[in-house]
Design an enzyme around this catalytic site. Structure first.
Site, PDB file in Angstrom:
ATOM      1  N   ASP A   1      -3.113   4.238  -5.689  1.00 55.75           N
ATOM      2  CA  ASP A   1      -4.500   4.650  -5.473  1.00 55.75           C
ATOM      3  C   ASP A   1      -4.638   5.981  -4.730  1.00 55.75           C
ATOM      4  O   ASP A   1      -5.742   6.499  -4.597  1.00 55.75           O
ATOM      5  CB  ASP A   1      -5.309   3.562  -4.759  1.00 55.75           C
ATOM      6  CG  ASP A   1      -4.770   3.185  -3.392  1.00 55.75           C
ATOM      7  OD1 ASP A   1      -3.761   3.771  -2.963  1.00 55.75           O
ATOM      8  OD2 ASP A   1      -5.365   2.288  -2.745  1.00 55.75           O
ATOM      9  N   ARG A   2      -3.532   6.558  -4.265  1.00 57.42           N
ATOM     10  CA  ARG A   2      -3.587   7.843  -3.580  1.00 57.42           C
ATOM     11  C   ARG A   2      -2.901   8.913  -4.418  1.00 57.42           C
ATOM     12  O   ARG A   2      -2.146   8.603  -5.342  1.00 57.42           O
ATOM     13  CB  ARG A   2      -2.931   7.755  -2.194  1.00 57.42           C
ATOM     14  CG  ARG A   2      -3.647   6.791  -1.271  1.00 57.42           C
ATOM     15  CD  ARG A   2      -2.919   6.602   0.048  1.00 57.42           C
ATOM     16  NE  ARG A   2      -3.523   5.522   0.798  1.00 57.42           N
ATOM     17  CZ  ARG A   2      -4.042   5.630   2.016  1.00 57.42           C
ATOM     18  NH1 ARG A   2      -4.030   6.791   2.646  1.00 57.42           N
ATOM     19  NH2 ARG A   2      -4.577   4.588   2.623  1.00 57.42           N
TER      20      ARG A   2
ATOM     21  N   ASP B   1       1.084   7.021  -4.670  1.00 58.51           N
ATOM     22  CA  ASP B   1       1.668   6.199  -3.606  1.00 58.51           C
ATOM     23  C   ASP B   1       2.116   4.827  -4.093  1.00 58.51           C
ATOM     24  O   ASP B   1       2.184   4.570  -5.290  1.00 58.51           O
ATOM     25  CB  ASP B   1       0.666   6.063  -2.464  1.00 58.51           C
ATOM     26  CG  ASP B   1      -0.486   5.129  -2.805  1.00 58.51           C
ATOM     27  OD1 ASP B   1      -0.934   5.147  -3.962  1.00 58.51           O
ATOM     28  OD2 ASP B   1      -0.940   4.384  -1.904  1.00 58.51           O
TER      29      ASP B   1
ATOM     30  N   THR C   1     -14.479   5.540   7.052  1.00 57.91           N
ATOM     31  CA  THR C   1     -13.237   5.437   6.293  1.00 57.91           C
ATOM     32  C   THR C   1     -13.106   4.031   5.721  1.00 57.91           C
ATOM     33  O   THR C   1     -13.329   3.047   6.409  1.00 57.91           O
ATOM     34  CB  THR C   1     -12.036   5.766   7.199  1.00 57.91           C
ATOM     35  OG1 THR C   1     -12.152   7.123   7.634  1.00 57.91           O
ATOM     36  CG2 THR C   1     -10.735   5.572   6.472  1.00 57.91           C
TER      37      THR C   1
ATOM     38  N   SER D   1       0.842  -1.195   0.000  1.00 57.50           N
ATOM     39  CA  SER D   1       0.000   0.000   0.000  1.00 57.50           C
ATOM     40  C   SER D   1       0.877   1.245   0.000  1.00 57.50           C
ATOM     41  O   SER D   1       1.785   1.362  -0.818  1.00 57.50           O
ATOM     42  CB  SER D   1      -0.975  -0.028   1.182  1.00 57.50           C
ATOM     43  OG  SER D   1      -1.913   1.033   1.081  1.00 57.50           O
ATOM     44  N   HIS D   2       0.646   2.169   0.917  1.00 55.04           N
ATOM     45  CA  HIS D   2       1.426   3.408   0.967  1.00 55.04           C
ATOM     46  C   HIS D   2       2.465   3.362   2.084  1.00 55.04           C
ATOM     47  O   HIS D   2       2.974   4.398   2.510  1.00 55.04           O
ATOM     48  CB  HIS D   2       0.500   4.613   1.169  1.00 55.04           C
ATOM     49  CG  HIS D   2      -0.343   4.504   2.410  1.00 55.04           C
ATOM     50  ND1 HIS D   2      -1.351   3.575   2.528  1.00 55.04           N
ATOM     51  CD2 HIS D   2      -0.320   5.184   3.573  1.00 55.04           C
ATOM     52  CE1 HIS D   2      -1.913   3.687   3.710  1.00 55.04           C
ATOM     53  NE2 HIS D   2      -1.302   4.662   4.373  1.00 55.04           N
TER      54      HIS D   2
ATOM     55  N   GLU E   1     -11.536  10.732   0.237  1.00 54.65           N
ATOM     56  CA  GLU E   1     -11.141  10.635   1.630  1.00 54.65           C
ATOM     57  C   GLU E   1     -10.025  11.635   1.897  1.00 54.65           C
ATOM     58  O   GLU E   1      -9.187  11.891   1.019  1.00 54.65           O
ATOM     59  CB  GLU E   1     -10.650   9.229   1.970  1.00 54.65           C
ATOM     60  CG  GLU E   1     -11.705   8.150   1.819  1.00 54.65           C
ATOM     61  CD  GLU E   1     -11.181   6.763   2.157  1.00 54.65           C
ATOM     62  OE1 GLU E   1     -11.993   5.952   2.621  1.00 54.65           O
ATOM     63  OE2 GLU E   1      -9.973   6.502   1.961  1.00 54.65           O
TER      64      GLU E   1
ATOM     65  N   ASP F   1       0.863   1.742  -4.278  1.00 58.09           N
ATOM     66  CA  ASP F   1       0.053   0.923  -5.191  1.00 58.09           C
ATOM     67  C   ASP F   1      -0.803   1.767  -6.128  1.00 58.09           C
ATOM     68  O   ASP F   1      -1.664   1.235  -6.827  1.00 58.09           O
ATOM     69  CB  ASP F   1      -0.807  -0.076  -4.416  1.00 58.09           C
ATOM     70  CG  ASP F   1      -1.846   0.581  -3.518  1.00 58.09           C
ATOM     71  OD1 ASP F   1      -1.640   1.748  -3.116  1.00 58.09           O
ATOM     72  OD2 ASP F   1      -2.855  -0.061  -3.205  1.00 58.09           O
TER      73      ASP F   1
ATOM     74  N   SER G   1      -7.470  11.176   3.405  1.00 55.70           N
ATOM     75  CA  SER G   1      -6.202  10.454   3.410  1.00 55.70           C
ATOM     76  C   SER G   1      -5.636  10.315   2.003  1.00 55.70           C
ATOM     77  O   SER G   1      -5.042   9.298   1.656  1.00 55.70           O
ATOM     78  CB  SER G   1      -6.376   9.085   4.065  1.00 55.70           C
ATOM     79  OG  SER G   1      -7.444   8.371   3.477  1.00 55.70           O
TER      80      SER G   1
ATOM     81  N   LYS H   1     -10.159   3.986  -5.176  1.00 55.59           N
ATOM     82  CA  LYS H   1      -9.593   5.316  -5.342  1.00 55.59           C
ATOM     83  C   LYS H   1      -8.486   5.218  -6.383  1.00 55.59           C
ATOM     84  O   LYS H   1      -7.914   4.152  -6.600  1.00 55.59           O
ATOM     85  CB  LYS H   1      -9.090   5.880  -4.022  1.00 55.59           C
ATOM     86  CG  LYS H   1      -8.180   4.975  -3.194  1.00 55.59           C
ATOM     87  CD  LYS H   1      -7.903   5.630  -1.856  1.00 55.59           C
ATOM     88  CE  LYS H   1      -7.096   4.739  -0.922  1.00 55.59           C
ATOM     89  NZ  LYS H   1      -7.924   3.703  -0.286  1.00 55.59           N
TER      90      LYS H   1
END
Length: 483
Positions: A210-211, A206, A274, A41-42, A293, A208, A295, A306
């Site tokens: 998605d951010r 990030d 969340t 993830s991040h 979100e 993966d 985040s 996302k």
């Protein structure tokens, strides 16, 4: 990513690389039953850090609790583990390899996702912006998965300068970095954007993919403002929303900026816990188009995740639309112009999040229990300094689609002037607990919109730290990250 299908055909992605949003897109396009994603993830990645397995269900969304509960139930009755006895597959070669009735297909990670982005956005409009000599763009892939997408999309398709891509080679340990696109961990990008003669537009994604983080020259766009501004401009600037969004939604801790857009546009609005899975039901029911979100997650119903690159393309679309009639030499509408114009129309929701990472779990949990005791004794009209309490609770959500209920999703103190303080334990990391404190205050007066958020919010921040006794419970003097 591996997808699951009834034809016993399992798809892997070339070099084993694919972003989480692209996985969602491919599950939907191929009508797969689901897909496994292996990701940090991040969070910091590599053998000494984080690594996890995610399962996305058949509409491309993070598996809902009804599915994960069944998966967990099945693990309780496992009596044996069977393994396929097949040779290793060369993940660098595209195509299908058959082993009896078991097939493995290696596919390109970019093609299907890029096709979808071209259906959503006006690439010619964006290209007209990125090809201007008076507009400078930079994108930081943070040595993460979007490095595989940045050159094909931003450079090859949209005409950005190849030098505009920073840290564009995906590395298994993210180059020993922390691939979380915020003001702390994307510091190189922040320094570039706030430096002398910085670019006009900067963004990062990030681990993966998605951010996202959006920056203008010397200007940071909060994720809460970002989703609100995308929603307010979507119908004009993004062809996918030509008929207008169906509805808007945000996670509970995210600021109320999006609420004001929904009200002005007369759109259905939803406040959810969340977790992106809570948006999926609303999208599948046709109730939701754009959501976000605080985040650093923003997205729409084009997929069920996302989507970092989608958010960057959405912002480039807005900037390109605002400047489509500008001739060479004319001053361009900037990122900060777009944001300040939005504030002038809707007011500004000052917002900040304090993250206290890797706290001792025992102390963090005791703080939450203490706050639950405080809210159990609170009542409307209680005074906290100059703030008057409207209500305090531990957020509970009832899904309007299937009626499912989730509770204990964050402790809220909401005051009569619209200000909010929220406390949550959170984190996808593997060490300790992350305490998040969210502070928000609405300001309708335009002359006050240029105040620094930390200055505007200081009385609420001081109240939050005092109210929670955070230092006493966690031993922390200051946050790890301030957004």
């Amino acid at each position: 990513m591996v997808d699951i299908s009834t034809r016993k055909l399992h798809r892997f992605y070339r070099e084993g690389i694919m972003s989480t949003p692209a996985v969602s897109a491919v599950i939907r396009k191929k009508k797969a039953n689901g897909g496994f994603i292996m990701s940090a993830s991040h969070n910091p990645g590599g053998p000494e850090y984080d690594w996890g397995i995610k399962f996305n269900y058949n509409s491309g969304q993070p598996a809902p609790e009804s599915i994960t509960d069944k998966i967990y139930g099945n693990t309780l009755s496992i009596s044996e583990i069977r393994k396929a006895d097949i040779p290793d597959v060369d993940l660098s070669c595209l195509g299908v390899t058959n082993y009896g009735n078991f097939s493995v297909e290696v596919v390109d990670p970019v093609t299907d996702y890029l096709d979808l982005m071209e259906q959503v956005f006006d690439f010619e409009l964006i290209k007209s912006l990125l090809s201007r000599s008076d507009f400078r763009f930079t994108f930081d892939s943070m040595h993460a998965v979007t490095g595989a997408y940045a050159k094909p999309i931003f450079v090859d398709k949209l005409g950005a300068n190849p030098d505009s891509i920073a840290n564009g080679v995906p590395l298994e340990d993210f180059g020993h970095g922390h691939p979380d696109p915020n003001l702390t961990y994307a510091k190189d990008l922040v320094n570039t954007m706030f430096g002398e003669n910085g670019p006009d537009f900067g963004a990062a994604s990030d681990g993966d993919g998605d951010r996202n983080m959006i920056l203008g020259k010397g200007f940071f766009v909060t994720p809460s403002d970002s989703v609100a501004i995308i929603a307010a401009n979507a119908q004009d600037a993004i062809p996918y929303f030509l008929a207008g969004p169906k509805g808007l939604a945000r996670s509970m801790p995210t600021s109320g900026a999006l609420d004001r857009v929904a009200e002005k546009l007369n759109l259905p609005f939803f406040e959810v816990p969340t977790g992106w899975k809570f948006f999926g039901n609303l999208m599948d029911a046709g109730k939701l188009s754009i959501c976000g979100e605080e985040s650093f997650g923003t997205g729409s119903d084009h997929i069920r995740e996302k989507d970092g690159i989608w958010a960057v393309l959405a912002w480039l679309s807005i900037i390109a639309y605002r400047n489509k009639d500008k001739k060479p030499g004319e001053r361009l509408v900037s990122v900060s112009d777009v944001v300040k114009d939005h504030w002038a129309t809707y007011g500004r929701n000052f917002f900040s999040r304090y993250d206290y990472e890797e706290c001792e779990s025992e102390g963090a949990n005791k703080m939450v229990e203490y706050l639950r005791d405080v809210i159990s004794k609170s009542k409307t009209g209680d005074k906290y300094g100059s703030y008057v309490l409207q209500f305090a609770d531990d957020f509970t959500y009832t899904d309007p689609v299937d009626g499912s209920v989730v509770s204990k999703q964050g402790i809220r103190f909401v005051f009569t002037d619209g200000s909010r303080i929220i406390f949550r334990l959170s984190g996808t990391g593997s060490a300790g607990a992350t305490v998040r404190v969210y502070i928000e205050q609405f300001e309708p007066v335009a002359s006050k919109h240029d105040m620094d958020a930390q200055t505007a919010l200081k009385p609420l921040i001081d109240l939050a730290l005092s109210l929670s006794k955070l230092k006493d419970f966690t031993g922390r003097e200051k946050p790890t990250v301030i957004t």
